[in-house]
Design a protein around this motif. Structure first.
Motif, PDB file in Angstrom:
ATOM      1  N   GLY A 184     -18.414  69.383 -56.954  1.00  6.37           N
ATOM      2  CA  GLY A 184     -17.023  68.946 -56.925  1.00  6.37           C
ATOM      3  C   GLY A 184     -16.383  68.827 -58.291  1.00  6.37           C
ATOM      4  N   CYS A 185     -17.058  69.273 -59.327  1.00  2.54           N
ATOM      5  CA  CYS A 185     -16.563  69.141 -60.701  1.00  2.54           C
ATOM      6  C   CYS A 185     -15.174  69.737 -60.861  1.00  2.54           C
ATOM      7  CB  CYS A 185     -17.534  69.837 -61.651  1.00  2.54           C
ATOM      8  SG  CYS A 185     -17.040  69.761 -63.378  1.00  2.54           S
ATOM      9  N   TYR A 186     -14.310  68.968 -61.500  1.00  2.85           N
ATOM     10  CA  TYR A 186     -12.966  69.456 -61.795  1.00  2.85           C
ATOM     11  C   TYR A 186     -12.517  69.118 -63.204  1.00  2.85           C
ATOM     12  CZ  TYR A 186     -11.850  64.634 -60.517  1.00  2.85           C
ATOM     13  OH  TYR A 186     -11.831  63.274 -60.431  1.00  2.85           O
ATOM     14  N   GLY A 187     -13.412  68.637 -64.048  1.00  4.36           N
ATOM     15  CA  GLY A 187     -13.057  68.315 -65.425  1.00  4.36           C
ATOM     16  C   GLY A 187     -14.265  67.816 -66.186  1.00  4.36           C
ATOM     17  N   ALA A 188     -14.018  67.420 -67.418  1.00  3.51           N
ATOM     18  CA  ALA A 188     -15.101  66.925 -68.257  1.00  3.51           C
ATOM     19  C   ALA A 188     -14.653  65.629 -68.927  1.00  3.51           C
ATOM     20  CB  ALA A 188     -15.447  67.964 -69.323  1.00  3.51           C
ATOM     21  N   PRO A 189     -15.545  64.698 -69.121  1.00  6.29           N
ATOM     22  CA  PRO A 189     -16.949  64.778 -68.744  1.00  6.29           C
ATOM     23  C   PRO A 189     -17.144  64.557 -67.242  1.00  6.29           C
ATOM     24  CG  PRO A 189     -16.516  62.645 -69.746  1.00  6.29           C
ATOM     25  CD  PRO A 189     -15.244  63.445 -69.839  1.00  6.29           C
ATOM     26  N   TRP A 190     -18.083  65.275 -66.695  1.00  8.30           N
ATOM     27  CA  TRP A 190     -18.458  65.185 -65.285  1.00  8.30           C
ATOM     28  C   TRP A 190     -19.907  64.725 -65.251  1.00  8.30           C
ATOM     29  CZ3 TRP A 190     -15.763  65.270 -60.967  1.00  8.30           C
ATOM     30  CH2 TRP A 190     -16.408  65.456 -59.755  1.00  8.30           C
ATOM     31  N   THR A 191     -20.163  63.608 -64.607  1.00  2.41           N
ATOM     32  CA  THR A 191     -21.501  63.035 -64.585  1.00  2.41           C
ATOM     33  C   THR A 191     -22.001  62.963 -63.150  1.00  2.41           C
ATOM     34  OG1 THR A 191     -20.943  61.682 -66.511  1.00  2.41           O
ATOM     35  CG2 THR A 191     -22.883  61.023 -65.257  1.00  2.41           C
ATOM     36  N   ASP A 245     -32.841  56.865 -53.873  1.00  4.03           N
ATOM     37  CA  ASP A 245     -32.968  57.325 -52.489  1.00  4.03           C
ATOM     38  C   ASP A 245     -32.550  58.791 -52.319  1.00  4.03           C
ATOM     39  OD1 ASP A 245     -30.197  57.266 -52.626  1.00  4.03           O
ATOM     40  OD2 ASP A 245     -29.955  55.661 -51.151  1.00  4.03           O
ATOM     41  N   GLY A 246     -32.226  59.470 -53.443  1.00  6.35           N
ATOM     42  CA  GLY A 246     -31.870  60.881 -53.401  1.00  6.35           C
ATOM     43  C   GLY A 246     -30.383  61.156 -53.293  1.00  6.35           C
ATOM     44  N   ARG A 247     -29.591  60.125 -52.985  1.00  6.83           N
ATOM     45  CA  ARG A 247     -28.138  60.323 -52.928  1.00  6.83           C
ATOM     46  C   ARG A 247     -27.607  60.622 -54.314  1.00  6.83           C
ATOM     47  NH1 ARG A 247     -25.125  55.866 -51.861  1.00  6.83           N
ATOM     48  NH2 ARG A 247     -26.867  54.565 -52.463  1.00  6.83           N
ATOM     49  N   ARG A 248     -26.528  61.388 -54.362  1.00  8.96           N
ATOM     50  CA  ARG A 248     -25.901  61.724 -55.637  1.00  8.96           C
ATOM     51  C   ARG A 248     -24.494  61.134 -55.677  1.00  8.96           C
ATOM     52  NH1 ARG A 248     -27.291  67.494 -57.714  1.00  8.96           N
ATOM     53  NH2 ARG A 248     -25.056  67.595 -57.749  1.00  8.96           N
ATOM     54  N   GLU A 249     -24.166  60.526 -56.793  1.00  6.74           N
ATOM     55  CA  GLU A 249     -22.823  59.998 -57.038  1.00  6.74           C
ATOM     56  C   GLU A 249     -22.244  60.784 -58.208  1.00  6.74           C
ATOM     57  OE1 GLU A 249     -21.216  57.618 -55.385  1.00  6.74           O
ATOM     58  OE2 GLU A 249     -22.868  56.949 -54.108  1.00  6.74           O
ATOM     59  N   VAL A 250     -20.984  61.176 -58.108  1.00  9.86           N
ATOM     60  CA  VAL A 250     -20.353  61.944 -59.183  1.00  9.86           C
ATOM     61  C   VAL A 250     -19.199  61.153 -59.784  1.00  9.86           C
ATOM     62  CG1 VAL A 250     -21.037  64.179 -58.245  1.00  9.86           C
ATOM     63  CG2 VAL A 250     -18.868  63.180 -57.551  1.00  9.86           C
ATOM     64  N   PHE A 251     -18.981  61.366 -61.080  1.00  9.77           N
ATOM     65  CA  PHE A 251     -17.945  60.642 -61.809  1.00  9.77           C
ATOM     66  C   PHE A 251     -17.231  61.574 -62.761  1.00  9.77           C
ATOM     67  CE2 PHE A 251     -21.331  57.755 -60.746  1.00  9.77           C
ATOM     68  CZ  PHE A 251     -20.660  56.676 -60.209  1.00  9.77           C
ATOM     69  N   PHE A 252     -15.920  61.401 -62.842  1.00 14.77           N
ATOM     70  CA  PHE A 252     -15.113  62.128 -63.816  1.00 14.77           C
ATOM     71  C   PHE A 252     -14.571  61.117 -64.810  1.00 14.77           C
ATOM     72  CE2 PHE A 252     -10.736  63.326 -65.075  1.00 14.77           C
ATOM     73  CZ  PHE A 252     -11.074  64.367 -65.914  1.00 14.77           C
ATOM     74  N   SER A 255     -14.898  59.264 -68.997  1.00 14.53           N
ATOM     75  CA  SER A 255     -15.798  58.350 -69.710  1.00 14.53           C
ATOM     76  C   SER A 255     -15.472  56.889 -69.412  1.00 14.53           C
ATOM     77  CB  SER A 255     -15.724  58.603 -71.212  1.00 14.53           C
ATOM     78  OG  SER A 255     -14.397  58.439 -71.661  1.00 14.53           O
ATOM     79  N   ASP A 256     -14.377  56.626 -68.703  1.00 12.38           N
ATOM     80  CA  ASP A 256     -14.046  55.241 -68.371  1.00 12.38           C
ATOM     81  C   ASP A 256     -14.872  54.721 -67.198  1.00 12.38           C
ATOM     82  OD1 ASP A 256     -12.761  56.975 -66.606  1.00 12.38           O
ATOM     83  OD2 ASP A 256     -11.067  55.632 -66.309  1.00 12.38           O
ATOM     84  N   ARG A 257     -15.793  55.509 -66.706  1.00  9.45           N
ATOM     85  CA  ARG A 257     -16.656  55.106 -65.591  1.00  9.45           C
ATOM     86  C   ARG A 257     -18.070  54.739 -66.059  1.00  9.45           C
ATOM     87  NH1 ARG A 257     -12.084  55.738 -64.083  1.00  9.45           N
ATOM     88  NH2 ARG A 257     -11.373  56.807 -62.209  1.00  9.45           N
TER      89      ARG A 257
END
Length: 136
Positions: free
Chosen positions: A92-99, A105-112, A114-116
């Protein structure tokens, strides 16, 4: 000039260097990524040349530095960059930084953004003590 290109044109060559290190010496990948980021952010190094890339690799105890620098255009590195790009897009990446944080438990959380960082730190079990914004 490698550094001028990655500073002004594209981050592709910096990504290629990191991938080349990950392929050759996986245990050094994170250290090189961090050192390269820090090195490129230091204003006094705005006009640096290839020997400074060697210095970055040396600071991380990377072996066979010269061969690594020249491997950034190899098909293996190009394939890794393409795979990483597809993985980012698929997440789902739409910009940087993308973390992307993979939880226990194997789940993935994504963040756009640096304020996160405080949320990312919390998910990783780390406390972020420093202020995230400067006082006005």
């Amino acid at each position: 000039d490698f550094i001028t290109i990655i500073q002004t044109k594209s981050s592709l060559n910096a990504n290629r260097l990191i991938c080349a290190v990950q392929l050759a010496q996986p245990e050094k990948g994170e250290a090189v990524a961090r050192a390269l980021y820090h090195f490129l952010e230091v204003p006094s190094y705005f006009k640096i040349i290839i020997r400074n890339v060697i210095e970055v690799l040396s600071s991380c105890d990377v072996e066979d530095k010269h061969s690594l620098v020249f491997s950034v255009t190899s098909e293996k590195v190009k394939t890794m960059i393409k795979r990483n790009t597809v993985d980012a897009i698929n997440s789902g990446c739409y910009g940087a930084p993308w973390t992307v944080v993979t939880l226990e438990d194997g789940r993935r959380e994504v963040f756009f953004g640096s304020d996160r960082l405080h949320i990312i730190g919390h998910l990783m079990g780390c406390q972020i003590d420093a202020p995230l914004v400067s006082s006005l």
